[in-house]
Design a protein around this motif. Structure first.
Motif, short mmCIF file in Angstrom:
data_model
loop_
_atom_site.label_atom_id
_atom_site.label_comp_id
_atom_site.label_asym_id
_atom_site.label_seq_id
_atom_site.Cartn_x
_atom_site.Cartn_y
_atom_site.Cartn_z
N TRP A 11 98.55 63.08 53.02
CA TRP A 11 97.87 63.96 53.81
C TRP A 11 97.72 65.49 53.30
CZ3 TRP A 11 94.66 62.94 57.54
CH2 TRP A 11 94.94 61.76 58.43
N SER A 12 98.58 65.64 52.43
CA SER A 12 98.50 67.10 51.62
C SER A 12 97.49 67.07 50.87
CB SER A 12 99.78 67.28 50.54
OG SER A 12 100.00 66.69 49.73
N GLY A 13 96.85 65.76 50.31
CA GLY A 13 95.76 65.66 49.38
C GLY A 13 94.31 66.03 50.18
N VAL A 14 94.56 65.55 51.71
CA VAL A 14 93.30 65.65 52.62
C VAL A 14 93.09 67.09 52.91
CG1 VAL A 14 92.58 65.03 55.00
CG2 VAL A 14 93.48 63.18 53.36
N GLY A 15 94.27 67.69 53.02
CA GLY A 15 94.15 69.22 53.42
C GLY A 15 93.63 69.83 52.35
N LEU A 16 93.93 69.75 51.19
CA LEU A 16 93.66 70.23 49.93
C LEU A 16 91.95 69.78 49.50
CD1 LEU A 16 93.86 71.92 47.04
CD2 LEU A 16 94.80 69.95 46.17
N ALA A 17 91.55 68.70 49.69
CA ALA A 17 90.29 68.11 49.55
C ALA A 17 89.17 68.88 50.81
CB ALA A 17 90.16 66.68 49.46
N SER A 18 89.74 68.67 51.83
CA SER A 18 89.01 69.11 52.88
C SER A 18 88.44 70.70 52.94
CB SER A 18 89.40 68.71 54.29
OG SER A 18 90.80 69.37 54.87
N ALA A 19 89.62 71.34 52.58
CA ALA A 19 89.29 72.77 52.37
C ALA A 19 88.63 73.21 51.23
CB ALA A 19 91.04 73.67 52.48
N TYR A 20 89.04 72.61 49.99
CA TYR A 20 88.39 72.98 48.88
C TYR A 20 86.83 72.51 48.81
CZ TYR A 20 88.20 74.51 43.87
OH TYR A 20 87.48 75.20 43.02
N GLY A 21 86.71 70.92 49.01
CA GLY A 21 85.50 70.46 49.06
C GLY A 21 84.45 70.57 50.11
N GLY A 22 85.18 70.71 51.46
CA GLY A 22 84.45 70.95 52.57
C GLY A 22 83.88 69.35 53.05
N GLY A 23 82.99 69.43 53.79
CA GLY A 23 82.24 68.12 54.21
C GLY A 23 82.59 67.87 55.59
N ALA A 24 83.49 68.78 56.27
CA ALA A 24 83.59 68.51 57.87
C ALA A 24 83.60 69.97 58.49
CB ALA A 24 85.07 68.00 57.88
N ASP A 25 83.04 69.74 59.77
CA ASP A 25 83.21 70.90 60.63
C ASP A 25 84.45 71.05 61.34
OD1 ASP A 25 83.05 69.05 62.82
OD2 ASP A 25 80.96 69.41 63.22
N GLU A 26 84.62 72.22 62.15
CA GLU A 26 85.83 72.47 62.72
C GLU A 26 86.25 71.36 63.68
OE1 GLU A 26 87.83 75.70 65.86
OE2 GLU A 26 85.87 76.32 65.04
#
Length: 308
Positions: free
Chosen positions: A207-222
């Protein structure tokens, strides 16, 4: 492109970014949402192969638009590490990290880890020549590569890398978590289902990887990010640290992005700049000599302060 660069591109280049995202197990949304990310990483990788001279390489990387620039530097790190493996006396990576790659050292080291995986090298065997704190990030890149390109073994069968220490495997799992985010096209339910299939003692780092990827790479709304938080409520400190690390890396490189701020607001409850400041402050006065890796002390401090 030089004649030598043409040969290197022909020998080591990757023909198609889209083909990588068409592999079995990848969601159709993966290419739709992350094509610019993949193409920017590929651009950096091929730029390093074609002409690794620092002035030429830096100019090509700086031409990439800011939100995607970190991925181009990641690709360059991968390319330079591959070239150094062929001609180790050149040490191009060292010069790059000391020069134009310095502000982007985190993604550069992720790219180095990608190269190590392709070359069959273990990240920990190379730590002595890397930054003593951030060298561990190469194990993240190593894990990302294995989950991305050897998906059946490392995602479906949940294989544990036997050539890494227990601590190195934590970074490996962070890389696997990042790979799950990108290969799933940021489809949260899919990511959550895949992580649920892993042994529970690996979930925090995934999940830490998900947090990093989603914040750095985006791809999702709020709404989608809040769904991540619902699925991984028990791992909010790790999600927050991942997002804050993304903001810290972008702030150091001067390529902030709105989706990184959004990730920090959802996971950390604060702006991207404030989250990045927490990461920076947590790095102060880390012990030079310690039984516990300094990076782990940094990670734990960051989580504690984000959750305070």
């Amino acid at each position: 492109m030089t004649a030598v660069g043409t040969v290197r591109r022909r020998l080591f280049g990757i023909p198609s970014a889209k083909a990588v995202f068409s592999r079995p197990g990848f969601a159709p949304e993966a290419w739709e949402r992350f094509a610019p990310v993949a193409c920017s990483l590929m651009e950096g990788y091929h730029a390093a192969l074609e002409d690794p001279r620092l002035s030429v390489l830096a100019a090509r990387l700086e031409a990439v638009e800011d939100p995607l620039k970190g991925f181009a530097f990641e690709g360059a790190g991968m390319g330079l590490a591959a070239l150094d493996a062929v001609t180790p006396w050149r040490r191009r990576l060292d010069a790059f990290v000391a020069g134009p790659g310095a502000p982007h050292i985190y993604p550069v080291y992720v790219g180095v880890g990608l190269a190590y995986a392709r070359l069959g090298r273990t990240p920990e065997s190379q730590l002595a020549r890397l930054d003593p704190l951030l060298g561990w990030v190469t194990a993240d890149g190593y894990g990302f590569h294995q989950a991305f390109f050897k998906r059946r073994r490392h995602v479906e069968q949940h294989a544990v890398p036997t050539r890494l220490t227990a601590y190195g495997r934590r970074f490996f799992d962070q890389g696997v978590g990042r790979a799950l985010w990108f290969s799933s096209g940021a489809m949260v339910d899919r990511v959550a289902r895949l992580i649920a299939g892993f042994p529970s003692d690996r979930h925090a780092d995934l999940w830490s990887g998900v947090g990093l990827a989603s914040a750095y790479g985006g791809g999702a709304d709020e709404a989608a990010l809040r769904s991540v938080l619902t699925h991984a409520a028990a791992y909010r400190p790790q999600l927050a640290r991942g997002a804050a690390t993304a903001a810290w890396g972008r702030l150091k490189a001067g390529n902030q992005a709105a989706h990184t701020d959004l990730g920090c607001e959802v996971f950390c409850g604060r702006s991207g700049s404030d989250a990045a400041a927490v990461v920076e402050q947590a790095a102060h006065d880390l012990p030079v000599i310690s039984v516990e890796p300094a990076y782990e002390i940094w990670r734990r401090r960051t989580e504690d302060r984000l959750m305070a």
